[in-house]
Design a protein around this motif. Structure first.
Motif, PDB file in Angstrom:
ATOM      1  N   ALA A  16      34.396 -28.125 -14.769  1.00  0.00           N
ATOM      2  CA  ALA A  16      35.059 -26.847 -14.461  1.00  0.00           C
ATOM      3  C   ALA A  16      34.521 -26.253 -13.163  1.00  0.00           C
ATOM      4  CB  ALA A  16      34.863 -25.872 -15.616  1.00  0.00           C
ATOM      5  N   VAL A  17      33.199 -26.353 -12.962  1.00  0.00           N
ATOM      6  CA  VAL A  17      32.610 -25.825 -11.728  1.00  0.00           C
ATOM      7  C   VAL A  17      33.145 -26.593 -10.519  1.00  0.00           C
ATOM      8  CG1 VAL A  17      30.455 -25.565 -10.425  1.00  0.00           C
ATOM      9  CG2 VAL A  17      30.518 -24.969 -12.848  1.00  0.00           C
ATOM     10  N   GLY A  18      33.262 -27.924 -10.660  1.00  0.00           N
ATOM     11  CA  GLY A  18      33.767 -28.732  -9.548  1.00  0.00           C
ATOM     12  C   GLY A  18      35.191 -28.365  -9.175  1.00  0.00           C
ATOM     13  N   LYS A  19      36.036 -28.151 -10.168  1.00  0.00           N
ATOM     14  CA  LYS A  19      37.418 -27.748  -9.907  1.00  0.00           C
ATOM     15  C   LYS A  19      37.447 -26.404  -9.179  1.00  0.00           C
ATOM     16  CE  LYS A  19      41.844 -27.126 -12.341  1.00  0.00           C
ATOM     17  NZ  LYS A  19      42.118 -25.733 -11.944  1.00  0.00           N
ATOM     18  N   TRP A  20      36.626 -25.490  -9.657  1.00  0.00           N
ATOM     19  CA  TRP A  20      36.556 -24.159  -9.036  1.00  0.00           C
ATOM     20  C   TRP A  20      36.035 -24.254  -7.596  1.00  0.00           C
ATOM     21  CZ3 TRP A  20      32.276 -21.307  -7.311  1.00  0.00           C
ATOM     22  CH2 TRP A  20      32.529 -19.966  -6.999  1.00  0.00           C
ATOM     23  N   MET A  21      35.011 -25.082  -7.368  1.00  0.00           N
ATOM     24  CA  MET A  21      34.458 -25.254  -6.022  1.00  0.00           C
ATOM     25  C   MET A  21      35.518 -25.814  -5.074  1.00  0.00           C
ATOM     26  SD  MET A  21      30.585 -26.628  -6.815  1.00  0.00           S
ATOM     27  CE  MET A  21      30.136 -26.816  -5.067  1.00  0.00           C
ATOM     28  N   ASP A  22      36.315 -26.768  -5.583  1.00  0.00           N
ATOM     29  CA  ASP A  22      37.397 -27.314  -4.759  1.00  0.00           C
ATOM     30  C   ASP A  22      38.374 -26.214  -4.358  1.00  0.00           C
ATOM     31  OD1 ASP A  22      36.255 -29.793  -5.001  1.00  0.00           O
ATOM     32  OD2 ASP A  22      37.647 -30.527  -6.535  1.00  0.00           O
ATOM     33  N   GLU A  23      38.662 -25.318  -5.295  1.00  0.00           N
ATOM     34  CA  GLU A  23      39.579 -24.208  -5.009  1.00  0.00           C
ATOM     35  C   GLU A  23      39.002 -23.246  -3.971  1.00  0.00           C
ATOM     36  OE1 GLU A  23      40.059 -22.604  -8.883  1.00  0.00           O
ATOM     37  OE2 GLU A  23      41.478 -24.162  -9.548  1.00  0.00           O
ATOM     38  N   GLN A  24      37.669 -23.197  -3.890  1.00  0.00           N
ATOM     39  CA  GLN A  24      37.012 -22.338  -2.891  1.00  0.00           C
ATOM     40  C   GLN A  24      36.912 -23.023  -1.520  1.00  0.00           C
ATOM     41  OE1 GLN A  24      36.425 -19.254  -4.237  1.00  0.00           O
ATOM     42  NE2 GLN A  24      37.205 -20.313  -6.057  1.00  0.00           N
ATOM     43  N   VAL A  84      35.797 -19.542 -16.087  1.00  0.00           N
ATOM     44  CA  VAL A  84      35.476 -20.847 -15.490  1.00  0.00           C
ATOM     45  C   VAL A  84      34.464 -21.584 -16.361  1.00  0.00           C
ATOM     46  CG1 VAL A  84      34.551 -22.061 -13.473  1.00  0.00           C
ATOM     47  CG2 VAL A  84      35.983 -20.029 -13.159  1.00  0.00           C
ATOM     48  N   ILE A  85      33.348 -20.932 -16.692  1.00  0.00           N
ATOM     49  CA  ILE A  85      32.331 -21.552 -17.553  1.00  0.00           C
ATOM     50  C   ILE A  85      31.981 -20.643 -18.737  1.00  0.00           C
ATOM     51  CG2 ILE A  85      31.346 -22.974 -15.713  1.00  0.00           C
ATOM     52  CD1 ILE A  85      28.998 -20.931 -15.587  1.00  0.00           C
ATOM     53  N   GLY A  86      32.780 -19.602 -18.930  1.00  0.00           N
ATOM     54  CA  GLY A  86      32.503 -18.695 -20.041  1.00  0.00           C
ATOM     55  C   GLY A  86      31.496 -17.620 -19.718  1.00  0.00           C
ATOM     56  N   ALA A  87      31.088 -17.531 -18.466  1.00  0.00           N
ATOM     57  CA  ALA A  87      30.135 -16.512 -18.023  1.00  0.00           C
ATOM     58  C   ALA A  87      30.297 -16.318 -16.520  1.00  0.00           C
ATOM     59  CB  ALA A  87      28.704 -16.934 -18.339  1.00  0.00           C
ATOM     60  N   ASP A 110      22.813 -28.257 -20.574  1.00  0.00           N
ATOM     61  CA  ASP A 110      23.739 -28.046 -21.686  1.00  0.00           C
ATOM     62  C   ASP A 110      25.145 -27.767 -21.155  1.00  0.00           C
ATOM     63  OD1 ASP A 110      25.104 -27.124 -23.919  1.00  0.00           O
ATOM     64  OD2 ASP A 110      23.358 -26.068 -24.726  1.00  0.00           O
ATOM     65  N   ARG A 111      26.106 -28.532 -21.620  1.00  0.00           N
ATOM     66  CA  ARG A 111      27.489 -28.340 -21.180  1.00  0.00           C
ATOM     67  C   ARG A 111      27.996 -26.940 -21.541  1.00  0.00           C
ATOM     68  NH1 ARG A 111      32.217 -31.451 -20.032  1.00  0.00           N
ATOM     69  NH2 ARG A 111      34.098 -30.365 -20.711  1.00  0.00           N
ATOM     70  N   ASP A 112      27.460 -26.361 -22.630  1.00  0.00           N
ATOM     71  CA  ASP A 112      27.865 -25.010 -23.014  1.00  0.00           C
ATOM     72  C   ASP A 112      27.357 -23.967 -22.015  1.00  0.00           C
ATOM     73  OD1 ASP A 112      29.140 -25.961 -25.232  1.00  0.00           O
ATOM     74  OD2 ASP A 112      27.441 -25.612 -26.582  1.00  0.00           O
ATOM     75  N   VAL A 113      26.342 -24.338 -21.258  1.00  0.00           N
ATOM     76  CA  VAL A 113      25.789 -23.426 -20.260  1.00  0.00           C
ATOM     77  C   VAL A 113      26.538 -23.563 -18.940  1.00  0.00           C
ATOM     78  CG1 VAL A 113      23.731 -22.914 -18.866  1.00  0.00           C
ATOM     79  CG2 VAL A 113      23.509 -23.335 -21.329  1.00  0.00           C
ATOM     80  N   VAL A 114      26.708 -24.801 -18.473  1.00  0.00           N
ATOM     81  CA  VAL A 114      27.455 -25.065 -17.243  1.00  0.00           C
ATOM     82  C   VAL A 114      28.290 -26.325 -17.425  1.00  0.00           C
ATOM     83  CG1 VAL A 114      27.335 -25.596 -14.792  1.00  0.00           C
ATOM     84  CG2 VAL A 114      25.718 -23.965 -15.763  1.00  0.00           C
ATOM     85  N   ASP A 115      29.581 -26.147 -17.442  1.00  0.00           N
ATOM     86  CA  ASP A 115      30.520 -27.267 -17.500  1.00  0.00           C
ATOM     87  C   ASP A 115      30.816 -27.674 -16.057  1.00  0.00           C
ATOM     88  OD1 ASP A 115      32.674 -28.970 -17.594  1.00  0.00           O
ATOM     89  OD2 ASP A 115      33.787 -27.806 -19.078  1.00  0.00           O
TER      90      ASP A 115
END
Length: 354
Positions: free
Chosen positions: A21-29, A106-109, A13-18
Motif C-alpha cells: 500500500a505504501v508503494g502504491k501511494w509513493m508512486d502516486e506522489q 493507506v495503512i490504517g494510520a 508487522d504488516r498490520d503496522v506498515v503494509d
C-alpha cells in the motif's frame, strides 16, 4: 504494479506498515519506484513507530503512531508533518518531510516520510570525539540552546502556523491545566495519589510570579537532549526530533525545559539522557541563558520562572506513568524510575523559588 516489489523482513508487522500500500501511494506522489530494501525499525524516545528503508535509490524514514493507536495518535502525526513542512527552508535543524500521508486509509494510520538524519542520539551513543572532550560536550549543550532560540525567533504566522496553537492565555492555563492532569491520575486503581511534596506551593508561586508580557512563537515542547540528534564530527545539533508536543505558545518554556532537564551526573534524571548524562561537561544554566540571548531579543529576566514551570509540568507528566504502573498498565520499574525523576524536578523547583 510495474516496477514494484517488496522485500519485507519478518520483524516488520504488516498490520503496522503494509508496504504494498505504501508503494502504491509513493508512486502516486511521483516518488522513485522500485523494490523496498533495507527495511529496519528505528528506536526512539516515544511509542511512535519509525522504519527506515530504501526504494528507487533514495533513503526514507516512515513515521506513524503506535500499533495500537491512541485517541490523538493520528492528529499528532499530522501536526508533526505540518510543522516540519512549515520549517523546511527556515534553517531550523529539523527532519525534512518528503511526503505526508493525510489519508488514514493507506495503512490504517496517518504517517509521513522524511529524510534520514545523519547523526547520533546522545542518550544511546557518544562517539569518542564527544566522550573524550568536555569542551565538545559543553558546545553540544550550547548548540541545543541555539537551536531552540532560533526556532522561537521565527515568525510563525508568516510560516502559515497561526492556527497551530492557542497562544492566548497560554501562560495562565499552565498551572490549572497540569494540576487537573495530576488529579486525573486518581482513576488508576492502586495509585494512592501523588506523593510529591509542595505541588500546590510551586503552583501558587508560578501563578503569583507569572510574567506579565510575552510574545508568542513556536514551541518544540519536549526539547531535552535525548530529543536532539548531533553531528558525528562536531558538537552541532543535526536535528531536533520528536515534535509531538509542539505548539504555538511561549518559546521561553523551551529554554526552561532545557535547563530543568540539564543532566547532572549522579542524579536519576541524568539517566534520561543516558550516555551523555553520565559524563556531564554541559554548560551551566547561566551560560545557557546568555547563549540564548545571542539569538533572541526576548526578555530573559524571568528565565527562572520558566525553569520552575518546566519542572512542574514535566514532573506531572512523568507522574502519569508512575500512576499507570501502580495500576499495572506500565512496568513498575519504569514507573518507579520516572517517579524518582519527578521528585528531583520538584526538589529543583523548590530550590529555585526559595
Amino acid at each position: 504494479m510495474a516496477g514494484m516489489s517488496v522485500a519485507q523482513p519478518v520483524e516488520v508487522d504488516r498490520d503496522v506498515v503494509d508496504f504494498a500500500a505504501v508503494g502504491k501511494w509513493m508512486d502516486e506522489q511521483g516518488l522513485p519506484a522500485g523494490e523496498f530494501t533495507g527495511v529496519a525499525p528505528l528506536g526512539g524516545g516515544t511509542q511512535n513507530i519509525m522504519l527506515r528503508f530504501t526504494r528507487g535509490g533514495r533513503d526514507y524514514v516512515l513515521r506513524r503512531g503506535p500499533k495500537h493507536l491512541r485517541a490523538a495518535s493520528n492528529t499528532v502525526i499530522r501536526r508533526e508533518s505540518r510543522i516540519l513542512g512549515a520549517l523546511d527552508g527556515t534553517g531550523i535543524r529539523a527532519p525534512k518531510v518528503i511526503a505526508a500521508g493525510a489519508d488514514d486509509d493507506v495503512i490504517g494510520a496517518s504517517f509521513y516520510l522524511m529524510e534520514p538524519i545523519v547523526g547520533f542520539n546522545p542518550q544511546t551513543e557518544l562517539p569518542a570525539l564527544h566522550a573524550g572532550d568536555p569542551e565538545i560536550r559543553r558546545q553540544m549543550g550550547l548548540s541545543a540552546v541555539e537551536a531552540i532560540a532560533r526556532l522561537g525567533a521565527l515568525d510563525h504566522e508568516a510560516l502559515g502556523l497561526a492556527d497551530y496553537g492557542k497562544p492566548d492565555g497560554f501562560l495562565e492555563r499552565q498551572v490549572p491545566r497540569w494540576l487537573k492532569e495530576l488529579e486525573s491520575y486518581s482513576v488508576n486503581e492502586g495509585y494512592s495519589g501523588p506523593e510529591i511534596p509542595g505541588v500546590e506551593r510551586v503552583g501558587d508561586w508560578l501563578d503569583r510570579n507569572r510574567p506579565a508580557q510575552w510574545k508568542p512563537g513556536i514551541l518544540h515542547g519536549d526539547c531535552h537532549l535525548a530529543n536532539m540528534m548531533f553531528s558525528y564530527d562536531g558538537p552541532e545539533v543535526a536535528a531536533m526530533v520528536d515534535w509531538e508536543m509542539s505548539t504555538i505558545g511561549d518559546p521561553l518554556l523551551d529554554l526552561g525545559w532545557q535547563i530543568a532537564t540539564r543532566p547532572e551526573p549522579g542524579t536519576t534524571g541524568a539517566a534520561l539522557i543516558g550516555t551523555l548524562g553520565a559524563v556531564g561537561g554541559l554548560p551551566t544554566p547561566e551560560e545557557m541563558i546568555a547563549h540564548y540571548g545571542k539569538f533572541s531579543d526576548r526578555d530573559l529576566s524571568n528565565a527562572t520562572w520558566y525553569t520552575v514551570l518546566a519542572c512542574f509540568k514535566l514532573g506531572i507528566v512523568l507522574e502519569g506513568t508512575y500512576a499507570r504502573a501502580a495500576a499495572g498498565k506500565a512496568p513498575k520499574q519504569v514507573g518507579d524510575f520516572l517517579h524518582a525523576i519527578t521528585l528531583e524536578l520538584f526538589a529543583k523547583a523548590h530550590r529555585l523559588i526559595e
